[in-house]
Scaffold this motif. Structure first.
Motif, short mmCIF file in Angstrom:
data_model
loop_
_atom_site.label_atom_id
_atom_site.label_comp_id
_atom_site.label_asym_id
_atom_site.label_seq_id
_atom_site.Cartn_x
_atom_site.Cartn_y
_atom_site.Cartn_z
N UNK A 59 0.82 -1.21 0.00
CA UNK A 59 0.00 0.00 0.00
C UNK A 59 0.86 1.26 0.00
N UNK A 60 1.98 1.23 0.72
CA UNK A 60 2.90 2.37 0.71
C UNK A 60 3.44 2.57 -0.70
N UNK A 61 3.80 1.47 -1.35
CA UNK A 61 4.32 1.54 -2.73
C UNK A 61 3.26 2.10 -3.68
N UNK A 62 2.02 1.67 -3.52
CA UNK A 62 0.94 2.17 -4.37
C UNK A 62 0.76 3.68 -4.23
N UNK A 63 0.84 4.17 -2.99
CA UNK A 63 0.69 5.60 -2.75
C UNK A 63 1.83 6.38 -3.40
N UNK A 64 3.06 5.86 -3.24
CA UNK A 64 4.21 6.51 -3.87
C UNK A 64 4.08 6.50 -5.40
N UNK A 65 3.58 5.39 -5.92
CA UNK A 65 3.41 5.29 -7.38
C UNK A 65 2.42 6.34 -7.88
N UNK A 66 1.33 6.52 -7.15
CA UNK A 66 0.32 7.51 -7.54
C UNK A 66 0.89 8.93 -7.51
N UNK A 67 1.89 9.14 -6.64
CA UNK A 67 2.53 10.45 -6.53
C UNK A 67 3.75 10.59 -7.45
N UNK A 68 3.95 9.57 -8.30
CA UNK A 68 5.08 9.55 -9.25
C UNK A 68 6.45 9.56 -8.55
N UNK A 69 6.52 8.96 -7.39
CA UNK A 69 7.79 8.80 -6.68
C UNK A 69 8.41 7.48 -7.16
N UNK A 70 9.30 7.56 -8.11
CA UNK A 70 9.82 6.35 -8.76
C UNK A 70 10.57 5.43 -7.80
N UNK A 71 11.64 5.94 -7.18
CA UNK A 71 12.46 5.09 -6.31
C UNK A 71 11.69 4.53 -5.11
N UNK A 72 10.95 5.38 -4.36
CA UNK A 72 10.21 4.83 -3.20
C UNK A 72 9.18 3.78 -3.58
N UNK A 73 8.49 3.97 -4.71
CA UNK A 73 7.48 2.99 -5.10
C UNK A 73 8.12 1.64 -5.40
N UNK A 74 9.23 1.65 -6.16
CA UNK A 74 9.92 0.39 -6.47
C UNK A 74 10.51 -0.22 -5.21
N UNK A 75 11.06 0.62 -4.36
CA UNK A 75 11.66 0.15 -3.10
C UNK A 75 10.65 -0.62 -2.25
N UNK A 76 9.47 -0.05 -2.07
CA UNK A 76 8.48 -0.71 -1.22
C UNK A 76 7.79 -1.89 -1.91
N UNK A 77 7.68 -1.85 -3.23
CA UNK A 77 7.19 -3.04 -3.94
C UNK A 77 8.17 -4.20 -3.76
N UNK A 78 9.46 -3.87 -3.86
CA UNK A 78 10.50 -4.90 -3.69
C UNK A 78 10.47 -5.48 -2.28
N UNK A 79 10.26 -4.63 -1.28
CA UNK A 79 10.18 -5.12 0.10
C UNK A 79 8.95 -6.02 0.28
N UNK A 80 7.85 -5.65 -0.37
CA UNK A 80 6.65 -6.49 -0.30
C UNK A 80 6.92 -7.85 -0.95
N UNK A 81 7.67 -7.84 -2.07
CA UNK A 81 8.00 -9.09 -2.75
C UNK A 81 8.89 -9.99 -1.92
N UNK A 82 9.76 -9.40 -1.11
CA UNK A 82 10.61 -10.20 -0.24
C UNK A 82 9.78 -11.03 0.74
N UNK A 83 8.65 -10.44 1.17
CA UNK A 83 7.78 -11.13 2.12
C UNK A 83 6.76 -12.04 1.44
N UNK A 84 6.36 -11.67 0.20
CA UNK A 84 5.42 -12.48 -0.57
C UNK A 84 5.91 -12.59 -2.01
N UNK A 85 6.92 -13.43 -2.26
CA UNK A 85 7.56 -13.49 -3.57
C UNK A 85 6.68 -13.98 -4.72
#
Length: 252
Positions: A59-85
């Motif tokens: 959800x944090x990544x989605x919010x960053x994505x909507x705000x066009x924050x490139x690095x934070x959105x990818x960062x938090x998506x990657x962290x989510x993937x680490x927990x649910x690959x």
């Protein structure tokens, strides 16, 4: 006294969980109303309380994505993937986020024995491989006892052959366990947060520029020297980047 501490800890953790759930619901409402900045603040409040989950990072990544924050959105998506690959939603959304990045880096595919061994190693976790090794050792001991106490030639032959195979498989499983441990230990992914970062050939500002990276690019950290980190790209290129230009993903 200990019982009192346990009770207080229980009630405190229950209170924090209830508060975080309320914050999460409020943040989701704000997100659905397109108030992405306000939603982020509430999501981050949950994160600061010590809660970590794939859903929260997603959800944090989605919010960053909507705000066009490139690095934070990818960062938090990657962290989510680490927990649910294997989560399809996370994989789909991170693909969209990666389309916003500037750097187009090829991936060098692994081939031969190295790829084969790595694929088998990644089939199970370190703990699973270790437990399998212990299981084969226990089976070996049982068959060894059977070999010494049985009088049947056929049973002795079966116990000897199967026991030897069990011992061999225990060493193989142990080898895969240690290989898995090394893979996990050496896997140190990070995301470039600097809008543009000049990668150096050596860990100092006076060294020559090797290449340039932009925000959102994923790298592997190989080494650390002072305030520099040695990184490797998926195409095999290596260089040194300032610590402040990247964020490590495995910092739960």
């Amino acid at each position: 006294m200990k019982k009192v501490i346990y009770i207080l800890t229980f009630f405190l953790s229950t209170y924090v969980l209830a508060q975080n759930k309320q914050l999460f619901d409020e943040a989701n409402t704000l997100y659905n109303d397109a108030n992405y900045t306000e939603a982020l603040e509430k999501y981050k409040s949950i994160l600061e309380s010590g809660e970590h989950s794939a859903e929260l990072y997603f959800n944090i990544a989605n919010a960053h994505y909507k705000l066009n924050h490139i690095a934070p959105s990818i960062y938090y998506y990657e962290k989510a993937l680490l927990l649910k690959p294997n989560d399809k939603d996370i994989k789909n959304n991170i693909a969209f986020a990666r389309n916003m990045t500037v750097d187009a880096i090829d991936t060098v595919p692994e081939v031969g024995i190295s790829k084969f061994v790595k694929n088998i190693t990644n089939m199970m976790s370190f703990d699973a491989w270790a437990k399998l090794a212990v299981g084969f050792v226990v089976l070996f001991v049982i068959l060894l006892v059977t070999y010494y106490f049985t009088y049947s030639t056929s049973k002795k032959r079966f116990s000897f052959v199967t026991g030897s195979l069990s011992l061999l498989l225990s060493f193989v499983a142990l080898g895969f366990a240690f290989h898995k441990f090394e893979l996990v230990k050496n896997d140190q992914p990070a995301i470039v947060f600097a809008q543009e970062s000049k990668i150096k050939s050596e860990p100092n500002l006076r060294s020559s520029e090797a290449f340039v990276l932009h925000e959102g690019t994923k790298v592997q950290v190989l080494d650390t020297v002072s305030n520099w980190k040695k990184i490797k790209l998926s195409d095999g290129k290596t260089g040194w980047i300032m610590n402040d230009d990247i964020k490590i993903l495995k910092d739960f």
